[in-house]
Design a protein around this motif. Structure first.
Motif, PDB file in Angstrom:
ATOM      1  N   PRO A  14      48.952  38.166  52.337  1.00 50.82           N
ATOM      2  CA  PRO A  14      47.954  37.969  51.276  1.00 50.82           C
ATOM      3  C   PRO A  14      48.539  37.963  49.866  1.00 50.82           C
ATOM      4  O   PRO A  14      48.090  37.192  49.012  1.00 50.82           O
ATOM      5  N   GLU A  15      49.531  38.815  49.600  1.00 54.10           N
ATOM      6  CA  GLU A  15      50.076  38.906  48.239  1.00 54.10           C
ATOM      7  C   GLU A  15      51.404  38.198  48.067  1.00 54.10           C
ATOM      8  O   GLU A  15      51.696  37.692  46.985  1.00 54.10           O
ATOM      9  N   VAL A  16      52.228  38.204  49.089  1.00 53.25           N
ATOM     10  CA  VAL A  16      53.587  37.657  48.968  1.00 53.25           C
ATOM     11  C   VAL A  16      53.956  36.923  50.242  1.00 53.25           C
ATOM     12  O   VAL A  16      53.318  37.075  51.284  1.00 53.25           O
ATOM     13  N   SER A  17      55.027  36.171  50.138  1.00 49.96           N
ATOM     14  CA  SER A  17      55.632  35.525  51.296  1.00 49.96           C
ATOM     15  C   SER A  17      56.980  36.188  51.546  1.00 49.96           C
ATOM     16  O   SER A  17      57.780  36.336  50.614  1.00 49.96           O
ATOM     17  N   LEU A  18      57.214  36.618  52.785  1.00 54.07           N
ATOM     18  CA  LEU A  18      58.432  37.346  53.109  1.00 54.07           C
ATOM     19  C   LEU A  18      59.345  36.532  54.013  1.00 54.07           C
ATOM     20  O   LEU A  18      58.883  35.852  54.938  1.00 54.07           O
ATOM     21  N   HIS A  19      60.643  36.629  53.746  1.00 56.60           N
ATOM     22  CA  HIS A  19      61.674  36.092  54.626  1.00 56.60           C
ATOM     23  C   HIS A  19      61.915  37.136  55.711  1.00 56.60           C
ATOM     24  O   HIS A  19      62.187  38.298  55.410  1.00 56.60           O
ATOM     25  N   VAL A  20      61.825  36.727  56.977  1.00 57.38           N
ATOM     26  CA  VAL A  20      61.874  37.676  58.081  1.00 57.38           C
ATOM     27  C   VAL A  20      62.900  37.230  59.115  1.00 57.38           C
ATOM     28  O   VAL A  20      62.925  36.065  59.525  1.00 57.38           O
ATOM     29  N   ALA A  21      63.745  38.163  59.524  1.00 58.07           N
ATOM     30  CA  ALA A  21      64.619  37.966  60.677  1.00 58.07           C
ATOM     31  C   ALA A  21      63.916  38.563  61.891  1.00 58.07           C
ATOM     32  O   ALA A  21      63.272  39.609  61.786  1.00 58.07           O
ATOM     33  N   GLU A  22      64.042  37.897  63.022  1.00 59.03           N
ATOM     34  CA  GLU A  22      63.399  38.433  64.220  1.00 59.03           C
ATOM     35  C   GLU A  22      64.275  38.161  65.430  1.00 59.03           C
ATOM     36  O   GLU A  22      65.107  37.249  65.441  1.00 59.03           O
ATOM     37  N   ALA A  23      64.080  38.971  66.466  1.00 54.33           N
ATOM     38  CA  ALA A  23      64.845  38.826  67.700  1.00 54.33           C
ATOM     39  C   ALA A  23      64.048  39.464  68.826  1.00 54.33           C
ATOM     40  O   ALA A  23      63.138  40.270  68.593  1.00 54.33           O
ATOM     41  N   GLY A  24      64.407  39.100  70.045  1.00 57.31           N
ATOM     42  CA  GLY A  24      63.754  39.696  71.203  1.00 57.31           C
ATOM     43  C   GLY A  24      62.593  38.869  71.706  1.00 57.31           C
ATOM     44  O   GLY A  24      62.223  37.838  71.143  1.00 57.31           O
ATOM     45  N   LEU A  25      62.001  39.343  72.805  1.00 51.52           N
ATOM     46  CA  LEU A  25      60.890  38.655  73.439  1.00 51.52           C
ATOM     47  C   LEU A  25      59.638  38.735  72.580  1.00 51.52           C
ATOM     48  O   LEU A  25      59.309  39.799  72.053  1.00 51.52           O
ATOM     49  N   GLU A  26      58.932  37.624  72.474  1.00 54.01           N
ATOM     50  CA  GLU A  26      57.699  37.627  71.690  1.00 54.01           C
ATOM     51  C   GLU A  26      56.626  38.492  72.337  1.00 54.01           C
ATOM     52  O   GLU A  26      55.668  38.896  71.678  1.00 54.01           O
ATOM     53  N   THR A  27      56.787  38.791  73.622  1.00 59.24           N
ATOM     54  CA  THR A  27      55.816  39.629  74.317  1.00 59.24           C
ATOM     55  C   THR A  27      56.186  41.105  74.272  1.00 59.24           C
ATOM     56  O   THR A  27      55.442  41.943  74.783  1.00 59.24           O
ATOM     57  N   GLY A  28      57.334  41.433  73.656  1.00 61.57           N
ATOM     58  CA  GLY A  28      57.761  42.828  73.599  1.00 61.57           C
ATOM     59  C   GLY A  28      56.979  43.627  72.568  1.00 61.57           C
ATOM     60  O   GLY A  28      56.311  43.063  71.693  1.00 61.57           O
ATOM     61  N   PRO A  29      57.052  44.952  72.656  1.00 62.45           N
ATOM     62  CA  PRO A  29      56.375  45.796  71.674  1.00 62.45           C
ATOM     63  C   PRO A  29      56.895  45.513  70.261  1.00 62.45           C
ATOM     64  O   PRO A  29      58.110  45.586  70.021  1.00 62.45           O
ATOM     65  N   PRO A  30      56.014  45.155  69.321  1.00 64.10           N
ATOM     66  CA  PRO A  30      56.476  44.826  67.965  1.00 64.10           C
ATOM     67  C   PRO A  30      57.072  46.038  67.265  1.00 64.10           C
ATOM     68  O   PRO A  30      56.452  47.103  67.203  1.00 64.10           O
ATOM     69  N   THR A  31      58.273  45.846  66.742  1.00 66.77           N
ATOM     70  CA  THR A  31      59.043  46.924  66.112  1.00 66.77           C
ATOM     71  C   THR A  31      59.558  46.422  64.772  1.00 66.77           C
ATOM     72  O   THR A  31      60.350  45.477  64.725  1.00 66.77           O
ATOM     73  N   ILE A  32      59.106  47.032  63.688  1.00 64.52           N
ATOM     74  CA  ILE A  32      59.461  46.583  62.338  1.00 64.52           C
ATOM     75  C   ILE A  32      60.536  47.502  61.770  1.00 64.52           C
ATOM     76  O   ILE A  32      60.366  48.730  61.736  1.00 64.52           O
ATOM     77  N   LEU A  33      61.649  46.917  61.326  1.00 63.32           N
ATOM     78  CA  LEU A  33      62.747  47.651  60.706  1.00 63.32           C
ATOM     79  C   LEU A  33      62.703  47.403  59.198  1.00 63.32           C
ATOM     80  O   LEU A  33      62.726  46.251  58.764  1.00 63.32           O
ATOM     81  N   LEU A  34      62.660  48.478  58.419  1.00 63.89           N
ATOM     82  CA  LEU A  34      62.528  48.375  56.972  1.00 63.89           C
ATOM     83  C   LEU A  34      63.802  48.881  56.295  1.00 63.89           C
ATOM     84  O   LEU A  34      64.168  50.051  56.430  1.00 63.89           O
ATOM     85  N   HIS A  35      64.457  47.997  55.561  1.00 63.21           N
ATOM     86  CA  HIS A  35      65.705  48.333  54.870  1.00 63.21           C
ATOM     87  C   HIS A  35      65.415  49.092  53.579  1.00 63.21           C
ATOM     88  O   HIS A  35      64.288  49.150  53.096  1.00 63.21           O
ATOM     89  N   GLY A  36      66.481  49.637  53.000  1.00 68.98           N
ATOM     90  CA  GLY A  36      66.368  50.327  51.719  1.00 68.98           C
ATOM     91  C   GLY A  36      67.152  49.624  50.627  1.00 68.98           C
ATOM     92  O   GLY A  36      67.543  48.464  50.757  1.00 68.98           O
ATOM     93  N   PHE A  37      67.395  50.339  49.547  1.00 61.60           N
ATOM     94  CA  PHE A  37      68.167  49.850  48.402  1.00 61.60           C
ATOM     95  C   PHE A  37      69.644  50.121  48.668  1.00 61.60           C
ATOM     96  O   PHE A  37      69.995  51.217  49.123  1.00 61.60           O
ATOM     97  N   PRO A  38      70.525  49.175  48.371  1.00 64.19           N
ATOM     98  CA  PRO A  38      70.299  47.827  47.848  1.00 64.19           C
ATOM     99  C   PRO A  38      70.522  46.779  48.948  1.00 64.19           C
ATOM    100  O   PRO A  38      71.286  45.838  48.762  1.00 64.19           O
ATOM    101  N   GLU A  39      69.884  46.982  50.105  1.00 68.80           N
ATOM    102  CA  GLU A  39      70.163  46.130  51.254  1.00 68.80           C
ATOM    103  C   GLU A  39      69.122  45.015  51.392  1.00 68.80           C
ATOM    104  O   GLU A  39      68.330  44.761  50.485  1.00 68.80           O
ATOM    105  N   PHE A  40      69.117  44.361  52.538  1.00 69.32           N
ATOM    106  CA  PHE A  40      68.094  43.374  52.913  1.00 69.32           C
ATOM    107  C   PHE A  40      68.120  43.353  54.427  1.00 69.32           C
ATOM    108  O   PHE A  40      68.647  44.298  55.040  1.00 69.32           O
ATOM    109  N   TRP A  41      67.551  42.375  55.095  1.00 70.53           N
ATOM    110  CA  TRP A  41      67.459  42.440  56.559  1.00 70.53           C
ATOM    111  C   TRP A  41      68.799  42.737  57.212  1.00 70.53           C
ATOM    112  O   TRP A  41      68.876  43.421  58.243  1.00 70.53           O
TER     113      TRP A  41
END
Length: 285
Positions: A14-41
């Protein structure tokens, strides 16, 4: 893991568009990894493959202000509530009613906040060297040593100067900060080149620093308890965060434990990837 097996997409929220890396089965349990400063995916490069191999659907965004994601103007755009809302919106975009959350450093603060505010959306929470944001103020008032470790946050409040300092000479100050605060070899020269590329994206450094500038505007309130299962992984040799912050955070959890890494620093996911991956796989399964 340095990109093999990783897919990339752009996800409109709704507010922004995010660049996302993803891996694994699309049917697997969704698991979000959140980086810190000063990193990225890319900061999760050692974890993405093993977690995907374990059957998880791994979702790793460049958070707002970072990397190739949108970088909205203004400090208010980086309020912790809005950063947490991005995580919920990302889960919605993937059709996930609930997610497993993993966060390091600033990503850990966001993950804590999501779990506190929206426990119905989080199955379980894993944190690497990041305190619950609600305990930091009180902890610093009683532990002056932590206040001294956090003086850089004051520098980051200045306008423009920190951006100039941190981007000068291809991010020399930040490159040095990463290598001097971590175990030798944790960040290779090739890794640092990837980071520099992310830091020098237009508007990125201001977006990254605005996370700190918005943090000081948070209202002081009683810590909301964390009701979901929690695993805290903490490197005791962290030069920025005292181990007591992990204990203070655990104290407001209904069900959690700390796994200490005596010889690891703030960057334990890079220094102890095999052990960190084993802990995460056992906990997240």
């Amino acid at each position: 893991m340095h990109g093999a097996g990783v897919r990339f997409r752009r996800v409109a929220l709704p507010e922004v568009s995010l660049h996302v890396a993803e891996a694994g089965l699309e049917t697997g349990p969704p698991t979000i990894l959140l980086h810190g400063f000063p990193e990225f995916w890319y900061g999760w490069r050692h974890q993405i493959g093993p977690l995907a191999e374990d059957g998880l659907r791994v979702i790793v965004p460049d958070q707002r202000g970072y990397g190739l994601s949108d970088k909205p103007a203004g400090i208010a755009a980086y309020h912790l509530d809005r950063l947490a809302d991005d995580v919920l919106a990302l889960a919605d975009a993937y059709g996930a009613a609930t997610v497993r959350l993993v966060g390091h450093d600033w990503g850990g603060l966001v993950a804590w906040w999501v779990a506190s505010r929206n426990p119905d959306r989080v199955d379980r929470l894993a944190i690497l060297n990041a305190p619950h944001p609600a305990v930091v103020g009180a902890y610093m008032r009683h532990h002056p040593g932590q206040w001294l470790r956090s003086t850089y946050v004051g520098l980051f409040q200045l306008p423009l100067l920190p951006e100039r300092l941190l981007t000068a000479d291809r991010g020399r100050a930040l490159r040095r900060a990463l290598t001097t605060s971590s175990r030798p070899g944790a960040f290779t020269s090739a890794d640092l080149d990837r980071y520099v590329e992310a830091w020098l994206q237009p508007g990125a450094m201001t977006g990254m620093l605005n996370w700190y500038r918005a943090l000081v505007r948070l209202p002081r309130a009683s810590p909301p308890r964390v009701r979901v299962p929690v695993l805290i992984l903490w490197g005791r040799r962290d030069t920025a965060l005292q181990p007591g912050l992990a204990e203070a955070s655990l104290a407001i959890c209904d069900a959690g434990r700390i796994r200490w890494y005596e010889q690891a620093s703030h960057w334990l996911a890079h220094e102890e990837p095999a052990s960190v991956n084993a802990e995460l796989r056992a906990f997240l399964r």
